[in-house]
Scaffold this active site. Structure first.
Site, PDB file in Angstrom:
ATOM      1  N   LYS A   8       2.156  -3.520   6.666  1.00 45.16           N
ATOM      2  CA  LYS A   8       2.533  -3.539   5.246  1.00 45.16           C
ATOM      3  C   LYS A   8       4.044  -3.335   5.099  1.00 45.16           C
ATOM      4  CE  LYS A   8      -1.478  -4.417   3.530  1.00 45.16           C
ATOM      5  NZ  LYS A   8      -1.737  -5.757   2.978  1.00 45.16           N
ATOM      6  N   SER A  17       0.838  -1.199   0.000  1.00 41.88           N
ATOM      7  CA  SER A  17       0.000   0.000   0.000  1.00 41.88           C
ATOM      8  C   SER A  17       0.866   1.239   0.000  1.00 41.88           C
ATOM      9  CB  SER A  17      -0.851  -0.030   1.269  1.00 41.88           C
ATOM     10  OG  SER A  17      -1.402   1.233   1.522  1.00 41.88           O
ATOM     11  N   TYR A  42      -1.687  -0.756  10.940  1.00 41.58           N
ATOM     12  CA  TYR A  42      -1.985  -1.332   9.613  1.00 41.58           C
ATOM     13  C   TYR A  42      -0.828  -1.038   8.649  1.00 41.58           C
ATOM     14  CZ  TYR A  42      -3.595  -1.077   4.802  1.00 41.58           C
ATOM     15  OH  TYR A  42      -3.663  -1.185   3.440  1.00 41.58           O
TER      16      TYR A  42
HETATM   17  C1  UD1 Z   1      -5.900   4.492   3.618  1.00 44.11           C
HETATM   18  C2  UD1 Z   1      -4.499   4.160   3.226  1.00 44.11           C
HETATM   19  C3  UD1 Z   1      -4.489   3.079   2.200  1.00 44.11           C
HETATM   20  C4  UD1 Z   1      -5.285   1.899   2.680  1.00 44.11           C
HETATM   21  C5  UD1 Z   1      -6.692   2.331   2.965  1.00 44.11           C
HETATM   22  C6  UD1 Z   1      -7.430   1.140   3.527  1.00 44.11           C
HETATM   23  C7  UD1 Z   1      -2.959   6.030   3.368  1.00 44.11           C
HETATM   24  C8  UD1 Z   1      -2.329   7.187   2.637  1.00 44.11           C
HETATM   25  N1  UD1 Z   1      -3.832   5.315   2.670  1.00 44.11           N
HETATM   26  O1  UD1 Z   1      -6.450   5.185   2.556  1.00 44.11           O
HETATM   27  O2  UD1 Z   1      -3.176   2.670   1.966  1.00 44.11           O
HETATM   28  O3  UD1 Z   1      -5.274   0.877   1.733  1.00 44.11           O
HETATM   29  O4  UD1 Z   1      -6.666   3.363   3.940  1.00 44.11           O
HETATM   30  O5  UD1 Z   1      -8.653   1.472   4.079  1.00 44.11           O
HETATM   31  O6  UD1 Z   1      -2.697   5.751   4.503  1.00 44.11           O
HETATM   32  N2  UD1 Z   1     -12.656  10.856   3.613  1.00 44.11           N
HETATM   33  C9  UD1 Z   1     -13.601  11.806   3.953  1.00 44.11           C
HETATM   34  N3  UD1 Z   1     -14.806  11.363   4.429  1.00 44.11           N
HETATM   35  C10 UD1 Z   1     -15.105  10.038   4.571  1.00 44.11           C
HETATM   36  C11 UD1 Z   1     -14.122   9.083   4.204  1.00 44.11           C
HETATM   37  C12 UD1 Z   1     -12.896   9.532   3.734  1.00 44.11           C
HETATM   38  O7  UD1 Z   1     -13.375  13.011   3.847  1.00 44.11           O
HETATM   39  O8  UD1 Z   1     -16.202   9.708   5.026  1.00 44.11           O
HETATM   40  C13 UD1 Z   1     -11.359  11.331   3.098  1.00 44.11           C
HETATM   41  C14 UD1 Z   1     -10.176  10.911   3.962  1.00 44.11           C
HETATM   42  O9  UD1 Z   1      -9.985  11.820   5.000  1.00 44.11           O
HETATM   43  C15 UD1 Z   1      -9.050  10.890   2.935  1.00 44.11           C
HETATM   44  C16 UD1 Z   1      -9.753  10.482   1.636  1.00 44.11           C
HETATM   45  O10 UD1 Z   1     -11.142  10.744   1.848  1.00 44.11           O
HETATM   46  O11 UD1 Z   1      -8.524  12.164   2.779  1.00 44.11           O
HETATM   47  C17 UD1 Z   1      -9.591   9.024   1.305  1.00 44.11           C
HETATM   48  O12 UD1 Z   1      -9.914   8.270   2.462  1.00 44.11           O
HETATM   49  P1  UD1 Z   1     -10.052   6.681   2.442  1.00 44.11           P
HETATM   50  O13 UD1 Z   1     -10.896   6.259   1.292  1.00 44.11           O
HETATM   51  O14 UD1 Z   1     -10.456   6.243   3.803  1.00 44.11           O
HETATM   52  O15 UD1 Z   1      -8.581   6.169   2.104  1.00 44.11           O
HETATM   53  P2  UD1 Z   1      -7.170   6.565   2.754  1.00 44.11           P
HETATM   54  O16 UD1 Z   1      -7.310   6.897   4.185  1.00 44.11           O
HETATM   55  O17 UD1 Z   1      -6.490   7.529   1.844  1.00 44.11           O
END
Ligand code: UD1
Length: 343
Positions: A156, A127, A152
């Site tokens: 990895k 990841s 987590y």
């Molecule tokens: C993270 C990990 C990724 C992992 C994944 C597994 C990092 C950089 N990435 O992804 O490697 O495989 O988790 O679950 O650590 N968001 C909102 N509102 C929501 C949900 C998400 O604003 O309700 C935003 C988050 O704050 C983030 C983006 O959307 O900025 C993506 O979030 P998400 O889809 O959870 O993935 P990551 O956290 O980037």
């Protein structure tokens, strides 16, 4: 005869899409999963789409005897794609030991059995989280890894190291694929992300909100120093990501990999903010999303996106789908699976 490949975590989101890609590229697949965050409806969809009934083992990879049994019954397995793992960042902070035990014990057993049998290739789901809180994007495979932001992420990083060390003097070659943010669904709308546990990733949260399963959603922070204040990620279509596994496997099977273990970024090479993703969904589907802005989520980083030129140059992999394809397919899948749940 078709080469046989074991897909661990094969009923899950990325695993099941990869099984389809493998079958479409002439591989024979055996699937194993413990069902902790998915069920066999994905294999029914695989059968529907490909016509193939994939042999399935319902077992926990932390139990070595079970893993050995798969190889006793399928001594001709030549490749292993190891997806099976717990993957919720927040949950891993709450339950670190569970994460270390599950993600590392299962990997040790896979390494043990792969090196004892005639496995030629191991592909590992890593990841972009291994890069930690990067100060600059795009990241290449040479970008130094920072401290992992969660247990987590640490599993990895440790997984990558364990594979590299364990296979150094063995005949098994391995590829570590560092995924960025997988999203979207199969074009048939028969298969997509369908976690047993509540969705936490951005795209399923968006589609669940749009369809009314959630009253509203929260944008986690609009005070980052980015172009619109929300966090930036690299959203890669799951169908493109799935194909990267087939190409990685083929690269090793064809004897093209010189080193014992190699590593590749798999992303689209372009960062999009949370608000841009929301607006892409709204403009592609015509749906209005009920969202509010809240505080930053603990453990989130500001921005990360990939440089995937190594995968392009060596594996011949390139993303073919974009954020609009992600939104269309994710929305079609959400409507399909919600329809099933209502019936
Ligand atoms: C993270 C990990 C990724 C992992 C994944 C597994 C990092 C950089 N990435 O992804 O490697 O495989 O988790 O679950 O650590 N968001 C909102 N509102 C929501 C949900 C998400 O604003 O309700 C935003 C988050 O704050 C983030 C983006 O959307 O900025 C993506 O979030 P998400 O889809 O959870 O993935 P990551 O956290 O980037």
């Amino acid at each position: 005869m078709n080469q046989k490949v074991l897909v661990t975590g094969g009923t899950g989101y990325i695993g099941s899409h990869t099984i389809i890609d493998l079958i479409e590229n002439g591989y024979e697949v055996v699937c194993v999963d413990n069902g902790s965050n998915s069920d066999t409806s994905s294999l029914a969809a695989v059968k529907d789409i490909t016509g193939i009934d994939v042999p399935y083992y319902h077992l926990d990879l932390c139990e070595l005897d079970g893993v050995k049994r798969i190889f006793t019954e399928h001594p001709d397995i030549k490749g292993v794609i190891h997806f099976a793992a717990l993957k919720a960042v927040g949950e891993s902070v709450e339950q670190p030991i569970r994460y270390f035990r599950n993600n590392l014990d299962s990997l040790i057993n896979i390494l043990d059995v792969a090196t004892q049998n005639h496995v030629e290739a191991l592909i590992f789901s890593s990841s972009c989280t291994v890069y930690g809180d990067v100060t600059h994007s795009p990241v290449t495979e040479e970008t130094p890894l920072q401290e992992a932001a969660s247990p987590y992420g640490r599993t990895k990083q440790m997984g990558e190291q364990m594979i590299t060390d364990s296979l150094k003097n063995s005949s098994v070659k391995s590829i570590l694929l560092r995924y960025f943010n997988p999203a979207g669904a199969h074009a048939s709308a028969k298969l997509g992300e369908s976690p047993v546990n509540p969705a936490q990733n951005l795209v399923p949260v968006i589609t669940e909100t749009a369809i009314g399963k959630r009253k509203e959603m929260t944008v986690f922070g609009d005070d980052y120093p980015t172009r619109d204040g929300s966090a930036i990620r690299d959203y890669i279509h799951v169908v493109d990501l799935a194909h990267a596994h087939t190409l990685a496997l083929r690269y090793i099977f064809e004897g093209k990999q010189q080193v014992s273990t190699d590593v590749f970024n798999v992303g689209i090479g372009n960062g999009l903010s949370v608000l841009e993703i929301i607006h892409a969904f709204e403009s592609q589907t015509g749906e209005k999303l009920n969202y509010k802005v809240g505080p930053r989520r603990a453990g989130d980083i500001m921005a990360i996106y990939s440089d995937y030129s190594k995968a392009k140059n060596l594996l011949g992999w390139e993303p073919k789908l974009d954020v609009n394809d992600i939104m269309h397919s994710a929305w079609a899948w959400e409507k399909e699976r919600t329809g099933r749940q209502i019936q």
